[in-house]
Design a protein around this motif. Structure first.
Motif, mmCIF file in Angstrom:
data_model
loop_
_atom_site.group_PDB
_atom_site.id
_atom_site.type_symbol
_atom_site.label_atom_id
_atom_site.label_comp_id
_atom_site.label_asym_id
_atom_site.label_seq_id
_atom_site.Cartn_x
_atom_site.Cartn_y
_atom_site.Cartn_z
ATOM 1 N N GLU A 45 -2.219 -18.860 0.030
ATOM 2 C CA GLU A 45 -1.898 -18.581 1.431
ATOM 3 C C GLU A 45 -1.281 -17.210 1.595
ATOM 4 N N LEU A 46 -0.442 -16.811 0.642
ATOM 5 C CA LEU A 46 0.147 -15.479 0.712
ATOM 6 C C LEU A 46 -0.894 -14.408 0.475
ATOM 7 N N ALA A 47 -1.874 -14.686 -0.363
ATOM 8 C CA ALA A 47 -2.894 -13.682 -0.685
ATOM 9 C C ALA A 47 -3.847 -13.446 0.471
ATOM 10 N N ALA A 48 -3.966 -14.394 1.417
ATOM 11 C CA ALA A 48 -4.919 -14.241 2.522
ATOM 12 C C ALA A 48 -4.608 -13.007 3.350
ATOM 13 N N LEU A 78 0.832 -1.204 0.000
ATOM 14 C CA LEU A 78 0.000 0.000 0.000
ATOM 15 C C LEU A 78 0.866 1.253 0.000
ATOM 16 N N LEU A 79 1.925 1.254 0.786
ATOM 17 C CA LEU A 79 2.829 2.403 0.814
ATOM 18 C C LEU A 79 3.522 2.576 -0.528
ATOM 19 N N TYR A 80 3.851 1.457 -1.182
ATOM 20 C CA TYR A 80 4.491 1.530 -2.502
ATOM 21 C C TYR A 80 3.561 2.178 -3.523
ATOM 22 N N LEU A 81 2.270 1.800 -3.525
ATOM 23 C CA LEU A 81 1.311 2.382 -4.475
ATOM 24 C C LEU A 81 1.127 3.874 -4.236
ATOM 25 N N ILE A 82 1.145 4.292 -2.971
ATOM 26 C CA ILE A 82 0.951 5.710 -2.663
ATOM 27 C C ILE A 82 2.167 6.522 -3.055
ATOM 28 N N ARG A 83 3.365 6.058 -2.694
ATOM 29 C CA ARG A 83 4.582 6.812 -2.995
ATOM 30 C C ARG A 83 4.911 6.798 -4.483
ATOM 31 N N THR A 119 -7.500 1.545 -3.936
ATOM 32 C CA THR A 119 -8.149 0.250 -3.715
ATOM 33 C C THR A 119 -8.198 -0.568 -4.986
ATOM 34 N N LEU A 120 -8.495 0.068 -6.110
ATOM 35 C CA LEU A 120 -8.556 -0.643 -7.388
ATOM 36 C C LEU A 120 -7.195 -1.238 -7.757
ATOM 37 N N GLN A 121 -6.125 -0.462 -7.600
ATOM 38 C CA GLN A 121 -4.793 -0.972 -7.900
ATOM 39 C C GLN A 121 -4.398 -2.090 -6.942
ATOM 40 N N TYR A 122 -4.781 -1.949 -5.697
ATOM 41 C CA TYR A 122 -4.460 -2.966 -4.694
ATOM 42 C C TYR A 122 -5.144 -4.291 -5.042
ATOM 43 N N LEU A 123 -6.421 -4.231 -5.464
ATOM 44 C CA LEU A 123 -7.148 -5.452 -5.805
ATOM 45 C C LEU A 123 -6.569 -6.121 -7.047
ATOM 46 N N GLU A 124 -6.079 -5.341 -7.984
ATOM 47 C CA GLU A 124 -5.456 -5.917 -9.174
ATOM 48 C C GLU A 124 -4.201 -6.710 -8.810
ATOM 49 N N TYR A 125 -3.432 -6.192 -7.902
ATOM 50 C CA TYR A 125 -2.230 -6.912 -7.474
ATOM 51 C C TYR A 125 -2.596 -8.192 -6.732
ATOM 52 N N ILE A 126 -3.621 -8.145 -5.890
ATOM 53 C CA ILE A 126 -4.037 -9.338 -5.150
ATOM 54 C C ILE A 126 -4.523 -10.419 -6.100
ATOM 55 N N GLU A 127 -5.194 -10.021 -7.151
ATOM 56 C CA GLU A 127 -5.682 -10.991 -8.121
ATOM 57 C C GLU A 127 -4.522 -11.739 -8.782
ATOM 58 N N GLN A 128 -3.411 -11.056 -8.967
ATOM 59 C CA GLN A 128 -2.247 -11.694 -9.574
ATOM 60 C C GLN A 128 -1.608 -12.708 -8.622
ATOM 61 N N ILE A 129 -1.431 -12.336 -7.348
ATOM 62 C CA ILE A 129 -0.784 -13.255 -6.422
ATOM 63 C C ILE A 129 -1.725 -14.354 -5.959
ATOM 64 N N MET A 142 -6.264 -6.740 4.258
ATOM 65 C CA MET A 142 -6.069 -5.310 4.037
ATOM 66 C C MET A 142 -7.023 -4.797 2.969
ATOM 67 N N ALA A 143 -7.301 -5.621 1.937
ATOM 68 C CA ALA A 143 -8.241 -5.197 0.895
ATOM 69 C C ALA A 143 -9.626 -4.977 1.480
ATOM 70 N N ALA A 144 -10.040 -5.845 2.403
ATOM 71 C CA ALA A 144 -11.343 -5.657 3.051
ATOM 72 C C ALA A 144 -11.377 -4.361 3.851
ATOM 73 N N MET A 145 -10.269 -4.028 4.501
ATOM 74 C CA MET A 145 -10.205 -2.774 5.254
ATOM 75 C C MET A 145 -10.305 -1.571 4.313
ATOM 76 N N LEU A 146 -9.642 -1.645 3.160
ATOM 77 C CA LEU A 146 -9.700 -0.540 2.198
ATOM 78 C C LEU A 146 -11.116 -0.356 1.664
ATOM 79 N N ILE A 147 -11.779 -1.463 1.384
ATOM 80 C CA ILE A 147 -13.152 -1.366 0.881
ATOM 81 C C ILE A 147 -14.075 -0.795 1.944
#
Length: 286
Positions: A103-106, A67-72, A87-97, A111-116
Motif C-alpha cells: 500500500e505504501l509503494a502504490a 526524489l529530492l533526496y536522490l538529487i541532492r 529513475t533507476l535509483q528510484y525504481l530500486e528503492y520502490i522494489e525494496q518497499i 511517481m515512478a510512472a511519471m519519471l518513466i
C-alpha cells in the motif's frame, strides 16, 4: 581452586533428543534468565522472524521527498536532472518497499510512472510547435514541483527550529499565597486620560434627545404680518421670515401667510419669471 562452580537444576526437564542447555560447569556470567534460571545458550527451537529487527537509515515523507533526496545526495542540478540515473535509483528503492508494504509503494509507483514517461519523452526527437517555438522541456513540471516542495520543507525546518513550549522550555509556575498583602497596580496620568476618553465616547452613544413642545398661534402670526405690511407698500417675501427663530416658527408663519392670501387680505405678486416675489396689502374696493 578455580572460579568454577557447579550448578544443579533438577527442576528444568530435558526434552528427549535435546541436549541440556545448562552445563554442569560454567565459566562466566549468564547472558539471560528464563523463569529465574540462568540461560547460557540459545534454545535450538528458538525462531526469530527475518523482519523482527529493521533499521531505517532514511525516512521519506512521500515520492517528492525521496526524489529530492536522490538529487541532492548526488549533487545533481535540479534544473537539469539526469532522468535515466535518477529513475533507476528510484525504481530500486520502490522494489525494496514493495516487498514490505504494498500500500505504501502504490504512491511511489505513480511517481515512478511519471519519471518513466518523462524519460521516454526525452528520448523522442524534438519537434517544434506550430507557432515556431521550441517544445517545452518534459522535466519542467517536475522541476517546478520539486522546487516548491523544497521551499515548503525548508520553511518547515525553520518553524521547527523555533523554541516550543514543552520541548525546548517549560513555563514557570509560581504559587502565590492568598494571605499576602494585595498590591494594587500603579496608575499614571495617561491611563486616566484613556479611561476618561472612553467614558465620554460611551456617553455620546447613549445621549437622549428631548423634544420640547412650543405653542405657536397662527392668528398671532397673521396679525404680525399685517402690521409689518402696513408700514411698507411692498415687502419682499423672504423678509417676512426670521430663520433664527427656528423651523417651527417659519412653518407657522408660512401657514399664516397662506391664510391671509386665502382671505384676500394680502396679495403676492411677481413681475416676471424668476423675479423677486413681493407681498403687499390688498386694496379695498372703492
Amino acid at each position: 581452586m578455580s572460579n568454577e562452580r557447579a550448578v544443579e537444576n533438577p527442576e528444568v526437564p530435558v526434552l528427549p533428543g535435546q541436549p541440556d542447555s545448562t552445563p554442569d560447569v560454567i565459566d562466566g556470567v549468564a547472558f539471560a534468565r528464563l523463569y529465574g534460571e540462568p540461560l547460557f545458550n540459545l534454545p535450538n527451537d528458538l525462531y526469530i522472524p527475518p523482519d523482527a529487527l529493521e533499521v531505517f537509515l532514511e525516512a521519506f515523507e512521500g515520492p517528492l521527498d525521496l526524489l529530492l533526496y536522490l538529487i541532492r545526495k548526488q549533487n545533481f542540478n535540479i534544473l537539469d536532472i539526469p532522468m535515466a540515473q535518477v529513475t533507476l535509483q528510484y525504481l530500486e528503492y520502490i522494489e525494496q518497499i514493495r516487498m514490505h508494504n504494498l500500500e505504501l509503494a502504490a504512491e511511489y509507483l505513480l511517481m515512478a510512472a511519471m519519471l518513466i514517461e518523462i524519460k521516454s519523452r526525452m528520448l523522442l526527437p524534438v519537434r517544434k510547435a506550430d507557432t515556431g517555438e521550441e517544445a517545452a522541456d518534459p522535466r519542467a513540471e517536475l522541476v517546478r514541483r520539486l522546487l516548491e516542495y523544497e521551499q515548503i520543507k525548508l520553511a518547515a525546518y525553520e518553524l521547527d527550529a523555533l523554541p516550543q513550549v514543552g520541548r525546548d522550555y517549560v513555563r514557570t509556575q509560581i504559587y502565590i499565597e492568598q494571605s499576602m498583602v494585595t498590591r494594587w497596580p500603579e496608575v499614571n496620568a495617561a491611563d486616566l486620560q484613556s479611561v476618561w476618553a472612553d467614558i465620554v465616547r460611551r456617553a455620546k452613544l447613549t445621549a437622549h434627545h428631548t423634544i420640547s413642545r412650543e405653542e405657536l398661534s397662527v392668528r398671532e402670526q397673521m396679525t404680525s404680518i399685517l402690521r409689518r405690511l402696513q408700514s411698507a407698500k411692498f415687502v419682499e417675501f423672504s423678509e417676512l421670515f426670521d430663520p433664527s427663530r427656528g423651523v417651527p416658527v417659519i412653518v407657522v408663519n408660512f401657514i399664516a401667510m397662506l391664510e391671509l392670501a386665502k382671505e384676500t387680505l394680502i396679495e403676492i405678486t411677481q413681475a416676471e419669471a424668476f423675479a423677486p416675489i413681493y407681498v403687499r396689502l390688498s386694496y379695498a374696493p372703492s
